[in-house]
Scaffold this active site. Structure first.
Site, PDB file in Angstrom:
ATOM      1  N   VAL A  15      86.767 -62.756 -71.201  1.00  0.00           N
ATOM      2  CA  VAL A  15      85.911 -62.065 -70.232  1.00  0.00           C
ATOM      3  C   VAL A  15      84.591 -62.816 -70.041  1.00  0.00           C
ATOM      4  CG1 VAL A  15      84.741 -59.894 -69.673  1.00  0.00           C
ATOM      5  CG2 VAL A  15      86.957 -59.840 -70.852  1.00  0.00           C
ATOM      6  N   ARG A  46      80.915 -67.409 -81.682  1.00  0.00           N
ATOM      7  CA  ARG A  46      81.188 -67.602 -83.115  1.00  0.00           C
ATOM      8  C   ARG A  46      81.297 -69.091 -83.447  1.00  0.00           C
ATOM      9  NH1 ARG A  46      86.254 -64.321 -84.667  1.00  0.00           N
ATOM     10  NH2 ARG A  46      86.819 -65.492 -82.804  1.00  0.00           N
ATOM     11  N   LYS A 107      85.304 -50.987 -75.562  1.00  0.00           N
ATOM     12  CA  LYS A 107      85.847 -49.616 -75.638  1.00  0.00           C
ATOM     13  C   LYS A 107      85.954 -49.113 -77.066  1.00  0.00           C
ATOM     14  CE  LYS A 107      89.756 -52.384 -75.182  1.00  0.00           C
ATOM     15  NZ  LYS A 107      90.472 -53.192 -74.228  1.00  0.00           N
ATOM     16  N   GLU A 131      81.344 -49.924 -67.463  1.00  0.00           N
ATOM     17  CA  GLU A 131      82.463 -49.757 -66.518  1.00  0.00           C
ATOM     18  C   GLU A 131      83.722 -50.508 -66.969  1.00  0.00           C
ATOM     19  OE1 GLU A 131      82.434 -47.946 -63.262  1.00  0.00           O
ATOM     20  OE2 GLU A 131      84.487 -48.188 -63.971  1.00  0.00           O
ATOM     21  N   GLY A 136      89.628 -51.900 -66.842  1.00  0.00           N
ATOM     22  CA  GLY A 136      89.198 -53.205 -66.342  1.00  0.00           C
ATOM     23  C   GLY A 136      88.439 -53.175 -65.030  1.00  0.00           C
ATOM     24  N   ILE A 138      88.926 -51.537 -62.297  1.00  0.00           N
ATOM     25  CA  ILE A 138      88.956 -50.332 -61.453  1.00  0.00           C
ATOM     26  C   ILE A 138      87.619 -49.595 -61.524  1.00  0.00           C
ATOM     27  CG2 ILE A 138      90.157 -48.176 -60.954  1.00  0.00           C
ATOM     28  CD1 ILE A 138      92.560 -49.247 -62.519  1.00  0.00           C
ATOM     29  N   GLY A 189     102.301 -63.437 -71.962  1.00  0.00           N
ATOM     30  CA  GLY A 189     100.864 -63.376 -72.265  1.00  0.00           C
ATOM     31  C   GLY A 189     100.242 -62.003 -72.075  1.00  0.00           C
ATOM     32  N   ASP A 203      94.409 -48.533 -78.300  1.00  0.00           N
ATOM     33  CA  ASP A 203      93.605 -48.969 -77.159  1.00  0.00           C
ATOM     34  C   ASP A 203      93.493 -47.836 -76.123  1.00  0.00           C
ATOM     35  OD1 ASP A 203      92.513 -51.340 -75.398  1.00  0.00           O
ATOM     36  OD2 ASP A 203      94.042 -50.372 -74.175  1.00  0.00           O
ATOM     37  N   LYS A 207      90.151 -45.428 -74.806  1.00  0.00           N
ATOM     38  CA  LYS A 207      89.813 -45.222 -73.391  1.00  0.00           C
ATOM     39  C   LYS A 207      89.861 -43.732 -73.035  1.00  0.00           C
ATOM     40  CE  LYS A 207      91.536 -49.813 -72.243  1.00  0.00           C
ATOM     41  NZ  LYS A 207      92.732 -50.613 -71.931  1.00  0.00           N
TER      42      LYS A 207
HETATM   43  P1  NDP Z   1      87.829 -62.847 -76.724  1.00  0.00           P
HETATM   44  O1  NDP Z   1      88.401 -62.746 -78.090  1.00  0.00           O
HETATM   45  O2  NDP Z   1      88.515 -63.685 -75.734  1.00  0.00           O
HETATM   46  O3  NDP Z   1      86.323 -63.375 -76.839  1.00  0.00           O
HETATM   47  C1  NDP Z   1      85.442 -62.918 -77.827  1.00  0.00           C
HETATM   48  C2  NDP Z   1      84.167 -63.739 -77.786  1.00  0.00           C
HETATM   49  O4  NDP Z   1      83.284 -63.224 -78.765  1.00  0.00           O
HETATM   50  C3  NDP Z   1      84.379 -65.206 -78.103  1.00  0.00           C
HETATM   51  O5  NDP Z   1      83.580 -65.997 -77.259  1.00  0.00           O
HETATM   52  C4  NDP Z   1      83.889 -65.346 -79.547  1.00  0.00           C
HETATM   53  O6  NDP Z   1      83.316 -66.600 -79.856  1.00  0.00           O
HETATM   54  C5  NDP Z   1      82.817 -64.282 -79.577  1.00  0.00           C
HETATM   55  N1  NDP Z   1      82.556 -63.792 -80.924  1.00  0.00           N
HETATM   56  C6  NDP Z   1      83.444 -63.220 -81.771  1.00  0.00           C
HETATM   57  N2  NDP Z   1      82.822 -62.858 -82.909  1.00  0.00           N
HETATM   58  C7  NDP Z   1      81.533 -63.226 -82.779  1.00  0.00           C
HETATM   59  C8  NDP Z   1      80.391 -63.140 -83.619  1.00  0.00           C
HETATM   60  N3  NDP Z   1      80.470 -62.603 -84.835  1.00  0.00           N
HETATM   61  N4  NDP Z   1      79.214 -63.619 -83.150  1.00  0.00           N
HETATM   62  C9  NDP Z   1      79.128 -64.159 -81.916  1.00  0.00           C
HETATM   63  N5  NDP Z   1      80.173 -64.253 -81.066  1.00  0.00           N
HETATM   64  C10 NDP Z   1      81.349 -63.808 -81.503  1.00  0.00           C
HETATM   65  O7  NDP Z   1      87.649 -61.347 -76.214  1.00  0.00           O
HETATM   66  P2  NDP Z   1      87.774 -60.800 -74.717  1.00  0.00           P
HETATM   67  O8  NDP Z   1      86.913 -61.606 -73.832  1.00  0.00           O
HETATM   68  O9  NDP Z   1      89.208 -60.640 -74.359  1.00  0.00           O
HETATM   69  O10 NDP Z   1      87.203 -59.296 -74.860  1.00  0.00           O
HETATM   70  C11 NDP Z   1      85.818 -59.066 -74.978  1.00  0.00           C
HETATM   71  C12 NDP Z   1      85.549 -57.562 -74.863  1.00  0.00           C
HETATM   72  O11 NDP Z   1      86.010 -57.102 -73.594  1.00  0.00           O
HETATM   73  C13 NDP Z   1      86.259 -56.691 -75.899  1.00  0.00           C
HETATM   74  O12 NDP Z   1      85.445 -55.600 -76.227  1.00  0.00           O
HETATM   75  C14 NDP Z   1      87.496 -56.206 -75.162  1.00  0.00           C
HETATM   76  O13 NDP Z   1      87.999 -54.994 -75.667  1.00  0.00           O
HETATM   77  C15 NDP Z   1      86.920 -56.011 -73.776  1.00  0.00           C
HETATM   78  N6  NDP Z   1      87.903 -56.047 -72.707  1.00  0.00           N
HETATM   79  C16 NDP Z   1      88.721 -57.130 -72.579  1.00  0.00           C
HETATM   80  C17 NDP Z   1      89.654 -57.178 -71.572  1.00  0.00           C
HETATM   81  C18 NDP Z   1      90.545 -58.358 -71.407  1.00  0.00           C
HETATM   82  O14 NDP Z   1      91.398 -58.326 -70.498  1.00  0.00           O
HETATM   83  N7  NDP Z   1      90.417 -59.414 -72.207  1.00  0.00           N
HETATM   84  C19 NDP Z   1      89.811 -56.043 -70.635  1.00  0.00           C
HETATM   85  C20 NDP Z   1      88.859 -54.987 -70.808  1.00  0.00           C
HETATM   86  C21 NDP Z   1      87.945 -54.995 -71.835  1.00  0.00           C
HETATM   87  P3  NDP Z   1      84.160 -67.969 -79.776  1.00  0.00           P
HETATM   88  O15 NDP Z   1      84.346 -68.231 -78.295  1.00  0.00           O
HETATM   89  O16 NDP Z   1      83.302 -68.970 -80.416  1.00  0.00           O
HETATM   90  O17 NDP Z   1      85.444 -67.691 -80.468  1.00  0.00           O
HETATM   91  N1  HSE Z   2      95.094 -54.694 -74.182  1.00  0.00           N
HETATM   92  C1  HSE Z   2      94.564 -53.984 -73.056  1.00  0.00           C
HETATM   93  C2  HSE Z   2      95.720 -53.652 -72.122  1.00  0.00           C
HETATM   94  C3  HSE Z   2      93.513 -54.842 -72.380  1.00  0.00           C
HETATM   95  O1  HSE Z   2      96.866 -54.057 -72.355  1.00  0.00           O
HETATM   96  O2  HSE Z   2      95.508 -52.923 -71.165  1.00  0.00           O
HETATM   97  C4  HSE Z   2      92.585 -54.059 -71.512  1.00  0.00           C
HETATM   98  O3  HSE Z   2      91.798 -53.165 -72.201  1.00  0.00           O
END
Ligand code: NDP
Ligand code: HSE
Length: 440
Positions: A15, A46, A107, A131, A136, A138, A189, A203, A207
């Site tokens: 994201v 990280r 969430k 939001e 996502g 919506i 995926g 999950d 929500k």
């Molecule tokens: P990712 O695992 O792809 O990314 C997580 C990011 O957080 C990475 O950049 C990681 O760093 C960083 N990170 C993890 N731990 C730490 C830490 N301790 N300190 C600093 N940075 C850290 O997650 P997503 O992007 O998929 O999801 C992010 C959020 O969005 C979550 O809350 C998820 O539930 C929510 N979300 C995701 C959706 C999706 O489709 N992916 C849909 C709706 C909500 P590094 O890059 O170095 O690994």
């Molecule tokens: N794992 C979640 C899903 C991602 O399948 O809908 C969005 O929250």
């Protein structure tokens, strides 16, 4: 031009990277909409050396010191797309108490301890927007928290997990079993390497808690949500649903009700359920999400779209960023949390629902009477009964399959009915038990 609104981006994964890309590609439009440029002050990750492709951002902005970034005086808005409970909770409470505005997609944190974030926002005077945390892309939470504030929401029924919707849609389309459909979802995926949070309903439950809190002006946490996943749904269940003109979906259902003393309550649950193929949610296929809202004055509303993925989720995050940035420039904040109703959450046993039960029974006189007697003893009214000859290897000669659909009854009475049926000699097996929603 007004001085920029400065953002601390926590997380640059699926994201976060799309948030960076959209901020770059749409910078002129976003600045015009906000009334000031949006600037990234820093990005906490990280692994600082991770390959992030051709991300259009200065590498010097990356840091592993998230807290240090949040505390900087030149940061106005904190955007959290890391996920998980800690350290995200500590970061966001710190940011909000310091008067910064927060946009988060987290969430899990909101459902576990949203109260701590709302309290910190009230203390610091900044905005808390989320939001992207449900469904996502919506636009759903803003309508619940703003557009429908003149109305009284009675029920929210949603498909809010894309992975499980993909799996159940595949099972319906091809007749595949759960394991086979999960494998396909993983290959494409949709499902993560560890699919537990999705397939076990965690999950969706998070929500559901967020939706119920907003819809009913009460604090509802993930722990309040009755949760069942889809791992037990079989190809036979899906075939049985099809034979009834239904499909099976993992639903989140949040509804107003009343307890034995007539006091208003809410029930919040996540479980697989049969819905008629004519129900608006039945046609939601693939990994899409949809949420059906019923309100006293507005009637029925349906929200549909992509519930996950980098770009769709980043769209919702950026919509929030624009809103909170505008508020900061105007020196105002959005309406704070609305939890005045403080409605208690009813236990699942009191939730009103219907069951579809498939029984393998001996086909001889008196069997139907015995089975019907069990339902009567638990005060469960039968809506329809269908008998078909037992088929295939499982069905012995002289056996039949009874398919029973009940009227609405408390879940505890329905569960007790099934328990007693399992103990009857004439019942060879309770082949399938599914809840039924949305009329039949
Ligand atoms: P990712 O695992 O792809 O990314 C997580 C990011 O957080 C990475 O950049 C990681 O760093 C960083 N990170 C993890 N731990 C730490 C830490 N301790 N300190 C600093 N940075 C850290 O997650 P997503 O992007 O998929 O999801 C992010 C959020 O969005 C979550 O809350 C998820 O539930 C929510 N979300 C995701 C959706 C999706 O489709 N992916 C849909 C709706 C909500 P590094 O890059 O170095 O690994
Ligand atoms: N794992 C979640 C899903 C991602 O399948 O809908 C969005 O929250």
């Amino acid at each position: 031009m007004t001085s920029p609104v400065r953002l601390a981006l926590l997380g640059c994964g699926t994201v976060g990277a799309e948030v960076v890309r959209l901020l770059h590609e749409q910078s002129a439009d976003l600045a015009a909409r906000v009334g000031a440029p949006l600037e990234i002050a820093g990005i906490a990750v990280r692994r600082i050396g991770r390959d992030r492709g051709d991300l259009p951002v200065d590498p010097a902005l990356f840091t592993t010191d998230a807290l240090g970034l949040i505390k900087r005086d030149d940061v106005d808005v904190v955007v959290e797309v890391v996920g998980g409970i800690e350290p995200a909770r500590g970061w966001l409470v710190e940011a909000l108490r310091a008067g910064k505005s927060v946009v988060t997609a987290n969430k899990a944190l909101l459902a576990e301890d949203g109260g701590a974030l709302h309290d910190a926002a009230a203390e610091g005077g900044g905005d808390l927007y989320y939001e992207a945390s449900v469904a996502g892309a919506i636009p759903l939470l803003r309508p619940l928290r703003e557009s429908l504030h003149g109305d009284r929401i009675t029920r929210v029924t949603g498909i809010v997990n894309g992975t499980t919707n993909f799996i159940l849609s595949a099972m319906h389309a091809t007749g595949a079993g759960f394991a086979e459909a999960l494998e396909e979802a993983t290959e494409l995926g949709y499902a993560e390497a560890d699919p537990t949070a999705d397939v076990e309903g965690f999950d969706a439950a998070a929500k559901a808690a967020i939706l119920a809190s907003l819809a009913f002006h009460s604090r509802v946490a993930a722990a309040d949500v009755h949760r069942e996943g889809i791992t037990e749904v079989t190809a036979a269940d899906v075939a049985s649903a099809k034979a009834m003109g239904c499909t099976i979906k993992l639903l989140c259902i949040a509804a107003r009700g009343a307890d034995g003393q007539g006091r208003e309550t809410v029930s919040v649950r996540v479980h697989p359920a049969m819905i008629p193929v004519t129900h608006p949610l039945a046609s939601v296929g693939d990994a899409f999400n949809a949420v059906f809202v019923e309100a006293e004055a507005a009637g029925q509303l349906m929200f549909y779209g992509r519930g996950a993925g980098g770009a769709p989720t980043a769209s919702a995050v950026l919509g929030d960023v624009v809103a909170v940035a505008r508020n900061r420039l105007a020196g105002v904040r959005a309406a704070s949390e609305s939890a005045y109703a403080d409605l208690p959450v009813r236990p699942m046993g009191e939730a009103l629902t219907r069951y579809h039960i498939s029984l393998d029974v001996a086909d001889r006189p008196g069997v139907l009477e015995s089975v019907a007697g069990v339902f009567a003893r638990h005060d469960v009214s039968i809506a329809t009964v269908r008998q078909v000859p037992a088929a295939g290897a499982a069905g012995a000669a002289g056996d039949a399959v009874l398919v029973i659909v009940t009227h609405v009854a408390p879940d505890a009475a329905l569960a007790a009915t099934v328990r007693e049926l399992r103990g009857l000699d004439i019942v060879r097996a309770v082949a399938s038990v599914l809840r039924v929603e949305g009329g039949l």
